[in-house]
Motif scaffolding. Structure first.
Motif, short mmCIF file in Angstrom:
data_model
loop_
_atom_site.label_atom_id
_atom_site.label_comp_id
_atom_site.label_asym_id
_atom_site.label_seq_id
_atom_site.Cartn_x
_atom_site.Cartn_y
_atom_site.Cartn_z
N ARG A 66 24.90 -55.30 2.39
CA ARG A 66 25.65 -54.36 3.22
C ARG A 66 25.01 -52.97 3.20
O ARG A 66 25.05 -52.24 4.20
CB ARG A 66 27.11 -54.30 2.76
CG ARG A 66 27.91 -55.52 3.20
CD ARG A 66 29.35 -55.48 2.73
NE ARG A 66 29.47 -55.80 1.32
CZ ARG A 66 29.86 -54.97 0.37
NH1 ARG A 66 30.19 -53.72 0.66
NH2 ARG A 66 29.94 -55.37 -0.88
N PHE A 77 28.83 -49.77 7.79
CA PHE A 77 28.69 -51.16 7.38
C PHE A 77 28.47 -51.32 5.88
O PHE A 77 28.40 -52.45 5.39
CB PHE A 77 27.57 -51.86 8.17
CG PHE A 77 28.00 -52.27 9.54
CD1 PHE A 77 28.97 -53.24 9.73
CD2 PHE A 77 27.44 -51.66 10.66
CE1 PHE A 77 29.38 -53.62 10.99
CE2 PHE A 77 27.84 -52.04 11.95
CZ PHE A 77 28.81 -53.01 12.10
N THR A 85 30.12 -57.96 8.41
CA THR A 85 29.93 -57.80 6.96
C THR A 85 30.18 -59.10 6.20
O THR A 85 30.29 -59.08 4.98
CB THR A 85 30.84 -56.69 6.40
OG1 THR A 85 32.22 -57.05 6.58
CG2 THR A 85 30.58 -55.36 7.08
N TRP A 166 29.10 -48.52 15.57
CA TRP A 166 29.68 -49.40 14.54
C TRP A 166 30.68 -50.38 15.15
O TRP A 166 30.61 -51.59 14.91
CB TRP A 166 30.36 -48.53 13.48
CG TRP A 166 31.19 -49.26 12.47
CD1 TRP A 166 30.75 -50.06 11.46
CD2 TRP A 166 32.62 -49.22 12.36
NE1 TRP A 166 31.82 -50.53 10.72
CE2 TRP A 166 32.98 -50.03 11.25
CE3 TRP A 166 33.63 -48.57 13.07
CZ2 TRP A 166 34.30 -50.21 10.85
CZ3 TRP A 166 34.95 -48.75 12.68
CH2 TRP A 166 35.28 -49.57 11.57
#
Length: 262
Positions: A66, A77, A85, A166
């Motif tokens: 990650r 993330f 993830t 994101w």
């Protein structure tokens, strides 16, 4: 009737229809953080001799993976939770092995250290499993429309994902990668709390229990950290509440004390 009883009744009915040699019933149990999924899953598993539990939370990428993703795609993330993830391939392989009737190791993630537990500690699903309970906060979720991603939903998105990289990346992962993880589910249950503030309160209770067990070590959050952490999940959780009830096999509305409201 309690949420547990409602789910157990449906599970018993589905299992009664199974014939010798049929693949296992794969129950998808979706519910917001703190809604009682793990407790219900554990009690259900005790009622079926050859059963196993796989949590979506146990499929998180390692902390190192990650962190690499945070550098390559977006800093958010680094935090476990949202689509993108998880180790989808690991989940697909595990569920496929269980569906074939094999005894297979079930992945486990240690939230107190924010990393995957050593494989030597993973429990074993029984050979010839009849019931697999696949539980998680977004199990069975579908992606949002791209237009819904334009405006930020909360302060986290406004301040830390202003350009939407994101949330778009996570939504794309949910649309392209996660369908193969959720495809084997043949009974989908959804539990919905009264409102978003209830989710934060329930999740706070979970974290307090973690603090009592592990102290203030890595991965154990204080209240401010927890409020920010839960914000990562808000967008998709609200989308699930709006989209999933129309296709779930069973939709349960919960009261603030986690009892069944409707």
């Amino acid at each position: 009737m309690s949420p547990e009883t409602a789910i157990a009744t449906l599970v018993a009915d589905r299992l009664a229809r199974r014939r010798a040699g049929d693949p296992p019933l794969i129950l998808g149990l979706c519910g917001a953080q703190g809604s009682g999924k793990s407790t219900i899953a554990a009690r259900l598993a005790k009622q079926v001799e050859r059963s196993a539990i796989l949590s979506l939370d146990d499929l998180y990428l390692t902390r190192a993976e990650r962190q690499r993703m945070a550098r390559a795609v977006h800093p958010l993330f680094a935090t476990r939770g949202v689509p993108g993830t998880h180790d989808v391939a690991l989940g697909v392989e595990t569920i496929a092995a269980i569906a074939r009737g094999e005894a297979v190791s079930l992945p486990r993630f240690d939230k107190a250290i924010d990393d995957r537990a050593p494989q030597s500690t993973w429990p074993l699903a029984p050979e010839g499993c009849e019931l697999l309970i696949f539980e998680g906060w977004c199990v069975g979720a579908r992606a949002e429309d791209e237009a819904a991603l334009i405006a930020p939903l909360n302060a986290l998105e406004a301040l830390e994902d202003a350009d939407g990289i994101w949330r778009r990346h996570g939504n794309t992962a949910l649309a392209t990668d996660y369908p193969r993880l959720f495809a084997p589910i043949n009974a989908l249950m959804l539990m919905i709390p009264p409102d978003w503030s209830t989710v934060l309160r329930w999740r706070t209770q979970q974290e307090e229990a973690l603090r009592r067990t592990h102290g203030s070590g890595a991965g154990v959050m204080d209240d401010a950290q927890l409020a920010r952490f839960v914000s990562h999940y808000e967008r998709l959780t609200r989308h699930i509440w709006a989209e999933m009830p129309g296709r779930a096999d069973l939709c349960l509305m919960l009261a603030e004390d986690r009892t069944l409201a409707a």
